[in-house]
Design an enzyme around this catalytic site. Structure first.
Site, mmCIF file in Angstrom:
data_model
loop_
_atom_site.group_PDB
_atom_site.id
_atom_site.type_symbol
_atom_site.label_atom_id
_atom_site.label_comp_id
_atom_site.label_asym_id
_atom_site.label_seq_id
_atom_site.Cartn_x
_atom_site.Cartn_y
_atom_site.Cartn_z
ATOM 1 N N GLU A 1 0.821 -1.210 0.000
ATOM 2 C CA GLU A 1 0.000 0.000 0.000
ATOM 3 C C GLU A 1 0.857 1.262 0.000
ATOM 4 O O GLU A 1 1.945 1.272 0.587
ATOM 5 C CB GLU A 1 -0.860 0.032 1.267
ATOM 6 C CG GLU A 1 -1.728 -1.172 1.415
ATOM 7 C CD GLU A 1 -2.389 -1.242 2.783
ATOM 8 O OE1 GLU A 1 -2.310 -0.257 3.541
ATOM 9 O OE2 GLU A 1 -2.978 -2.291 3.073
ATOM 10 N N CYS B 1 -2.298 1.443 8.162
ATOM 11 C CA CYS B 1 -1.321 0.591 7.496
ATOM 12 C C CYS B 1 -1.737 -0.887 7.500
ATOM 13 O O CYS B 1 -1.978 -1.462 8.550
ATOM 14 C CB CYS B 1 0.009 0.776 8.230
ATOM 15 S SG CYS B 1 1.293 -0.313 7.700
HETATM 16 S S1 SF4 Z 1 3.986 -0.925 12.943
HETATM 17 FE FE1 SF4 Z 1 5.322 -2.634 13.473
HETATM 18 S S2 SF4 Z 1 4.384 -4.453 12.475
HETATM 19 FE FE2 SF4 Z 1 3.478 -2.612 11.556
HETATM 20 S S3 SF4 Z 1 4.701 -2.247 9.717
HETATM 21 FE FE3 SF4 Z 1 5.565 -0.955 11.366
HETATM 22 S S4 SF4 Z 1 7.174 -2.235 12.270
HETATM 23 FE FE4 SF4 Z 1 5.894 -3.587 11.051
#
Ligand code: SF4
Length: 354
Positions: A100, A339
């Site tokens: 994404e 995300c």
């Molecule tokens: S928040 Fe943590 S699990 Fe999510 S993409 Fe970033 S590093 Fe990876």
């Protein structure tokens, strides 16, 4: 819509190669070295998607290029536009692999949030991408494609590596991408307009700080080590106190800025104890900024959301203690901008259709 990035059999993908590498390839295929410069111009400045468009390269050489190589620029397979103007793009980067990219317009500023891995090994409890597991590193071509394939690329003012994946866990490809984004001969972007976010990966951070001048963002989310470890398993490999000690060796008062990212969970990381621990961390870096981010619920995660009043009280307490703090506005909530949400949906759809 289009072919996947990197799905080109044995062909060499040219996007992601430096002008020097393009020259060496051109020479190895029997062309003059200046064809490498022409290729760099067509790919990085004119964003040509096919060799047919490269009119100043002879037909004979374009035929050789078509047999040996692929430009590597592919449009996203999906685009969603939020009522607040945020745009989310989905790219297919291999069989059943999706990443994404999010464009966030804010006045004159257009920030592009890009991904560096498919899934992620870090498994942060609050993150949908972490729940996908790790499915591979993106090449610099696949990272750059998230920028250059977008019609809106010319309007992008800032880039943040805050999409899917842990950038410092794919440091070779991230540094190669930054090199091409900032090289005056390719995309000529100022490193001051690029920020890379990390949970804290020792070797990756050291290379990043020594090999480029971009800004650094630390995903902090809890200043108390054992609590942070429950939220972010990466804390066990690189404890926050060690990370702070490492960062203190570098200068963040001139060109490079350091930011701490802090998702606020009600009653979980916004108590007076957390406040004091946060202030202590911030005092190590006089010019740092702390970004408070409101948590929005994601499936299968039971962490409590905060409300405006609580968030404002926490913000005020930090301001009263001279911490340079901002509240980051939530964007694109109607288009799954958190995300990993869109790619997880796509993955589930693909699996259920098989
Ligand atoms: S928040 Fe943590 S699990 Fe999510 S993409 Fe970033 S590093 Fe990876």
């Amino acid at each position: 819509m289009e072919k996947r990035v990197e799905e080109c059999g044995d062909k060499v993908i040219l996007l992601g190669k430096s002008p020097k590498e393009l020259k060496a390839l051109a020479v190895s295929w029997g062309m003059p070295a200046y064809t490498g410069s022409q290729l760099a111009d067509w790919i990085y400045h004119k964003r040509a998607t096919s060799f047919d468009l490269m009119s100043n390269i002879s037909l004979k050489h374009r035929e050789i290029l078509s047999k040996r190589a692929d430009v590597g620029l592919y449009a996203p397979i999906k685009e969603a536009i939020s009522i607040d103007g945020t745009r989310k793009y989905l790219f297919e980067v291999g069989e059943g692999k999706f990443v994404e990219t999010v464009l966030i317009p804010e006045g004159e500023r257009n920030t592009l949030c890009i991904s560096s891995q498919v899934g992620c090994k870090m498994n942060c409890y609050f993150c949908m991408t972490g729940k996908q597991g790790f499915r591979g590193n993106l090449t610099s071509a696949q990272i750059l494609n998230q920028c250059l394939s977008l019609p809106i690329w010319e309007k992008v003012s800032n880039i943040v590596f805050m999409g899917m994946g842990e950038p410092m866990d794919n440091i070779d490809n991230v540094l190669q991408t930054i090199q091409l984004l900032t090289d005056p001969n390719t995309l000529a972007m100022s490193p001051k307009r690029i920020t890379v976010s990390t949970v804290g990966i020792n070797h990756g951070i050291q290379r990043f700080l020594e090999e480029c001048q971009c800004h650094l963002a630390i995903s902090l989310h809890n200043p108390i080590p054992y609590e942070r470890a429950n939220l972010m398993p990466a804390e066990k490999a690189m404890p926050i106190n060690e990370l702070i000690k490492l960062l203190q060796k570098y200068d963040f008062t001139k060109q490079r800025r350091i930011t701490f990212e802090y998702i606020v969970f009600s009653g979980f990381n916004d108590t007076p104890t957390h406040l004091q621990a946060l202030i202590k961390i911030a005092r190590n870096f006089p010019s740092c900024r702390l970004n408070l981010i409101r948590y929005h619920k994601i499936p299968l995660v039971d962490l409590p959301e905060t409300n405006d009043k609580q968030l404002q009280a926490f913000f005020n307490a930090l301001v009263a203690n001279a911490v340079n703090v901002t509240i980051r506005q939530s964007r694109g909530e109607d288009i799954d901008a958190a995300c990993g949400m869109l790619s997880t949906k796509q993955l589930v759809e693909k699996r259920t259709s098989e």
